[in-house]
Design a protein around this motif. Sequence first.
Motif, PDB file in Angstrom:
ATOM      1  N   ARG A 155       0.830  -1.211   0.000  1.00 17.96           N
ATOM      2  CA  ARG A 155       0.000   0.000   0.000  1.00 17.96           C
ATOM      3  C   ARG A 155       0.864   1.261   0.000  1.00 17.96           C
ATOM      4  NH1 ARG A 155      -5.541  -0.694   2.410  1.00 17.96           N
ATOM      5  NH2 ARG A 155      -5.893  -2.928   2.382  1.00 17.96           N
ATOM      6  N   ALA A 156       1.950   1.253   0.768  1.00 14.81           N
ATOM      7  CA  ALA A 156       2.845   2.417   0.811  1.00 14.81           C
ATOM      8  C   ALA A 156       3.488   2.636  -0.557  1.00 14.81           C
ATOM      9  CB  ALA A 156       3.917   2.227   1.876  1.00 14.81           C
ATOM     10  N   GLY A 157       3.918   1.559  -1.200  1.00 14.51           N
ATOM     11  CA  GLY A 157       4.512   1.676  -2.531  1.00 14.51           C
ATOM     12  C   GLY A 157       3.537   2.218  -3.558  1.00 14.51           C
ATOM     13  N   LEU A 158       2.298   1.743  -3.506  1.00 17.63           N
ATOM     14  CA  LEU A 158       1.276   2.246  -4.438  1.00 17.63           C
ATOM     15  C   LEU A 158       0.999   3.722  -4.206  1.00 17.63           C
ATOM     16  CD1 LEU A 158      -1.199  -0.773  -4.385  1.00 17.63           C
ATOM     17  CD2 LEU A 158       0.263  -0.047  -6.285  1.00 17.63           C
TER      18      LEU A 158
ATOM     19  N   TRP B 119       1.591   6.831  -6.863  1.00 14.95           N
ATOM     20  CA  TRP B 119       0.535   7.790  -7.169  1.00 14.95           C
ATOM     21  C   TRP B 119       1.013   9.216  -6.899  1.00 14.95           C
ATOM     22  CZ3 TRP B 119      -1.506  11.246  -3.681  1.00 14.95           C
ATOM     23  CH2 TRP B 119      -2.549  12.032  -4.164  1.00 14.95           C
ATOM     24  N   HIS B 120       1.658   9.427  -5.767  1.00 12.73           N
ATOM     25  CA  HIS B 120       2.135  10.755  -5.381  1.00 12.73           C
ATOM     26  C   HIS B 120       3.113  11.288  -6.422  1.00 12.73           C
ATOM     27  CE1 HIS B 120       4.450  13.724  -2.995  1.00 12.73           C
ATOM     28  NE2 HIS B 120       3.265  13.964  -2.468  1.00 12.73           N
ATOM     29  N   GLU B 121       4.035  10.456  -6.874  1.00  6.86           N
ATOM     30  CA  GLU B 121       5.011  10.891  -7.872  1.00  6.86           C
ATOM     31  C   GLU B 121       4.334  11.226  -9.202  1.00  6.86           C
ATOM     32  OE1 GLU B 121       8.923   9.189 -10.164  1.00  6.86           O
ATOM     33  OE2 GLU B 121       8.524   8.477  -8.141  1.00  6.86           O
ATOM     34  N   ARG B 122       3.352  10.411  -9.604  1.00  5.31           N
ATOM     35  CA  ARG B 122       2.662  10.645 -10.877  1.00  5.31           C
ATOM     36  C   ARG B 122       1.788  11.887 -10.851  1.00  5.31           C
ATOM     37  NH1 ARG B 122       0.942   5.421 -10.300  1.00  5.31           N
ATOM     38  NH2 ARG B 122      -1.175   6.182 -10.026  1.00  5.31           N
ATOM     39  N   THR B 123       1.287  12.273  -9.701  1.00  2.51           N
ATOM     40  CA  THR B 123       0.331  13.375  -9.641  1.00  2.51           C
ATOM     41  C   THR B 123       0.944  14.610  -8.993  1.00  2.51           C
ATOM     42  OG1 THR B 123      -0.597  12.514  -7.590  1.00  2.51           O
ATOM     43  CG2 THR B 123      -1.666  11.853  -9.630  1.00  2.51           C
ATOM     44  N   VAL B 124       1.131  14.585  -7.720  1.00  3.68           N
ATOM     45  CA  VAL B 124       1.558  15.770  -6.969  1.00  3.68           C
ATOM     46  C   VAL B 124       2.933  16.249  -7.417  1.00  3.68           C
ATOM     47  CG1 VAL B 124       2.059  16.658  -4.657  1.00  3.68           C
ATOM     48  CG2 VAL B 124       0.141  15.092  -5.000  1.00  3.68           C
TER      49      VAL B 124
END
Length: 69
Positions: free
Chosen positions: A20-23, A27-32
């Motif tokens: 879950r932490a990896g996912l 997501w954080h890298e792809r968006t924020v």
Amino acid sequence: MVRRSLTDAETAIPPDLATRAGLWLEWHERTVVLDALEDLRRRALAAARGAAPRRPSLGSPPGGYPSES
């Protein structure tokens, strides 16, 4: 001191948490992070052209600016 073995449910927690932490990090890298880098790039290009970067107008602070007093 009595020690017991972990249950199957307890043993499954660390790998599930890591997944879950990896996912979330992906997501954080792809968006924020990408949004922040794109904003930084836009500001740098605007500064290089001599234009002020676009910012939302927040109006004057209450009481005006000190130089207006």
